[in-house]
Design an enzyme around this catalytic site. Structure first.
Site, PDB file in Angstrom:
ATOM      1  N   ARG A 121      40.404  34.004  36.947  1.00 25.19           N
ATOM      2  CA  ARG A 121      38.952  34.114  36.812  1.00 25.19           C
ATOM      3  C   ARG A 121      38.370  32.745  36.503  1.00 25.19           C
ATOM      4  O   ARG A 121      38.000  32.421  35.368  1.00 25.19           O
ATOM      5  CB  ARG A 121      38.599  35.160  35.763  1.00 25.19           C
ATOM      6  CG  ARG A 121      38.927  36.564  36.284  1.00 25.19           C
ATOM      7  CD  ARG A 121      38.225  37.655  35.562  1.00 25.19           C
ATOM      8  NE  ARG A 121      38.132  38.849  36.395  1.00 25.19           N
ATOM      9  CZ  ARG A 121      37.638  40.013  35.985  1.00 25.19           C
ATOM     10  NH1 ARG A 121      37.199  40.133  34.747  1.00 25.19           N
ATOM     11  NH2 ARG A 121      37.578  41.040  36.806  1.00 25.19           N
ATOM     12  N   GLN A 126      35.760  32.917  42.340  1.00 21.78           N
ATOM     13  CA  GLN A 126      34.879  34.069  42.160  1.00 21.78           C
ATOM     14  C   GLN A 126      34.713  34.887  43.439  1.00 21.78           C
ATOM     15  O   GLN A 126      34.703  36.122  43.407  1.00 21.78           O
ATOM     16  CB  GLN A 126      33.507  33.608  41.656  1.00 21.78           C
ATOM     17  CG  GLN A 126      33.516  33.181  40.201  1.00 21.78           C
ATOM     18  CD  GLN A 126      32.139  32.741  39.730  1.00 21.78           C
ATOM     19  OE1 GLN A 126      31.233  32.501  40.519  1.00 21.78           O
ATOM     20  NE2 GLN A 126      31.978  32.612  38.424  1.00 21.78           N
ATOM     21  N   ASP A 129      37.714  37.376  44.078  1.00 20.34           N
ATOM     22  CA  ASP A 129      38.094  38.261  42.974  1.00 20.34           C
ATOM     23  C   ASP A 129      37.869  39.726  43.331  1.00 20.34           C
ATOM     24  O   ASP A 129      36.752  40.231  43.264  1.00 20.34           O
ATOM     25  CB  ASP A 129      37.286  37.874  41.736  1.00 20.34           C
ATOM     26  CG  ASP A 129      37.707  38.627  40.491  1.00 20.34           C
ATOM     27  OD1 ASP A 129      38.556  39.534  40.592  1.00 20.34           O
ATOM     28  OD2 ASP A 129      37.180  38.314  39.410  1.00 20.34           O
ATOM     29  N   SER A 132      36.443  42.068  40.428  1.00 22.48           N
ATOM     30  CA  SER A 132      34.997  42.007  40.212  1.00 22.48           C
ATOM     31  C   SER A 132      34.246  42.763  41.299  1.00 22.48           C
ATOM     32  O   SER A 132      33.335  43.549  41.012  1.00 22.48           O
ATOM     33  CB  SER A 132      34.531  40.554  40.163  1.00 22.48           C
ATOM     34  OG  SER A 132      35.010  39.908  39.002  1.00 22.48           O
ATOM     35  N   TYR A 229      38.945  38.745  29.806  1.00 20.23           N
ATOM     36  CA  TYR A 229      39.217  40.144  29.529  1.00 20.23           C
ATOM     37  C   TYR A 229      39.163  40.389  28.024  1.00 20.23           C
ATOM     38  O   TYR A 229      39.328  39.480  27.218  1.00 20.23           O
ATOM     39  CB  TYR A 229      40.607  40.535  30.038  1.00 20.23           C
ATOM     40  CG  TYR A 229      40.749  40.509  31.536  1.00 20.23           C
ATOM     41  CD1 TYR A 229      40.323  41.572  32.316  1.00 20.23           C
ATOM     42  CD2 TYR A 229      41.314  39.410  32.166  1.00 20.23           C
ATOM     43  CE1 TYR A 229      40.473  41.549  33.689  1.00 20.23           C
ATOM     44  CE2 TYR A 229      41.465  39.376  33.543  1.00 20.23           C
ATOM     45  CZ  TYR A 229      41.047  40.454  34.306  1.00 20.23           C
ATOM     46  OH  TYR A 229      41.184  40.422  35.657  1.00 20.23           O
TER      47      TYR A 229
END
Length: 376
Positions: A121, A126, A129, A132, A229
């Site tokens: 992350r 991004q 991912d 996400s 996280y």
């Protein structure tokens, strides 16, 4: 480079790992695409669309033969990849912690397994991912599922016959899914509150117009784990949070839980005793049910009723929006490989010392090489 797109064998999996859109993009880079017949049907993409995009379409053996990379959503058994050549890549959501034996089998078969859910992350990753992109849709769908089970309206309505009060919605866990759940519930007109163990999420909750519910008296606990996280909290914090949540949850109509800790069972957020304090007709949606559940008594794949409260435990929530989930997932895979694409060889080159490559690579040269697995 030949890229094979596999049809998912799990009957609950509706998504596909490449769409006609990303097939065209890979072909533009110089790749050859081969899609297993029927791979996109449950997501709304017909074989004809893949052919029109420039891909070959055939049975699994023909698709896998001579493939340099194989795309999937859920990792297949190594035996299903028998036609694959040695050192071919398998790229998808491979559930490394839950399917460790399968990862070992990939290594034994000489397959280079790349787990997209291990994507670091970091800023430059991004767009790659999958957690996400899929969690975003899951958070949205969770609110719609709650609305479908809730026997009342979400917004306040002022009518000639009287006023309908707005539903009270409480979101537990403010990651990507939780933030989208807050935004969606707000758009539907609910009064929304939210909580998380990470102190940094308080401002995010407020920015979406929701009320943050946080333990204020226990100091020095941030709840921030590796990669953004959440991590497990101290006993002192857990006790204080349980007391706060218990008093708050009894007043709620809708509760959505989203808390997960990578590589570990989902933390228990709601007990049976807390469910019993809620009003009959209330709804709880447990987005962590497939990892053990945040809610005591939640059953994966079922909607049950306890103490007059409906507990929704749908599996593969993002897959309940198969077309959009597939489109985003497929773009994640495209963004990953295209970032390492070499124009001369018409194939990606994955440097072993790159942070992203190190993060996702599970197996290489017949060995399990990922530190998150070898250290456990």
């Amino acid at each position: 480079m030949k890229i094979a797109v596999l049809k998912e064998r799990d009957p609950l999996e509706t998504r596909v790992s490449a769409t006609p859109e990303t097939v065209k993009k890979f072909i533009a880079l110089g790749a050859t695409m081969a899609v297993e017949s029927g791979a996109g049907e449950t997501a709304g993409f017909a074989d004809a669309e893949y052919r029109e995009a420039g891909s070959d379409v055939g049975d699994r053996e023909a698709v896998i033969a001579d493939a340099d990379a194989m795309f999937c959503v859920r990792g297949p058994d190594a035996a299903e990849l028998a036609p694959a050549k040695k050192d071919a890549w398998l790229i998808g959501a491979l559930d490394p912690f839950g399917q460790r034996e399968r990862v070992d089998a990939y290594a034994a078969a000489g397959i280079g397994a790349l787990a997209m859910e291990f994507m670091p992350r970091i800023t430059r990753a991004q767009s790659m991912d999958i957690l996400s992109s899929q969690s975003n849709l899951a958070g949205y769908k969770a609110v719609l599922d709650a609305a479908a089970e809730y026997g009342r309206a979400f917004p306040m309505m002022m009518t000639a016959a009287g006023t309908v009060s707005a539903a009270r919605c409480f979101v537990m866990g403010v990651g990507v899914a939780g933030l989208q759940a807050i935004a969606t519930a707000r758009r539907l007109g609910a009064q929304v509150s939210a909580t998380d163990v990470r102190a940094a999420t308080k401002e995010q909750i407020e920015s979406l117009g929701a009320k943050p519910i946080f333990v204020e008296e226990v100091e020095g606990i941030e709840g921030e784990g590796t990669g953004g996280y959440a991590t497990e909290m101290s006993e002192e914090y857990q006790k204080a949070q349980a007391e706060l949540v218990s008093s708050h949850i009894a007043k709620q109509d809708i509760v959505i839980t989203t808390a997960l800790i990578p590589g570990r069972p989902a933390p228990r957020l709601i007990s049976d005793a807390q469910i019993a304090t809620m009003k009959p007709g209330s709804v709880i949606v447990d987005l962590a049910v497939e990892q053990g559940g945040n809610v005591e008594g939640a059953v994966a794949g079922e909607v049950i009723k306890k103490h007059g409260v409906k507990i929704v435990g749908h599996r593969n929530v993002a897959g309940r929006l198969a077309a959009d989930a597939s489109a985003l997932y497929a773009r994640n895979l495209y963004n990953f490989l295209s970032a390492f694409w070499d124009e001369e060889t018409k194939a990606p080159i994955l440097p072993e010392d790159d942070e992203i490559v190190q993060g996702v690579t599970l197996t290489r040269d017949g060995n399990v090489v990922n530190e998150r697995l070898t250290a456990s």
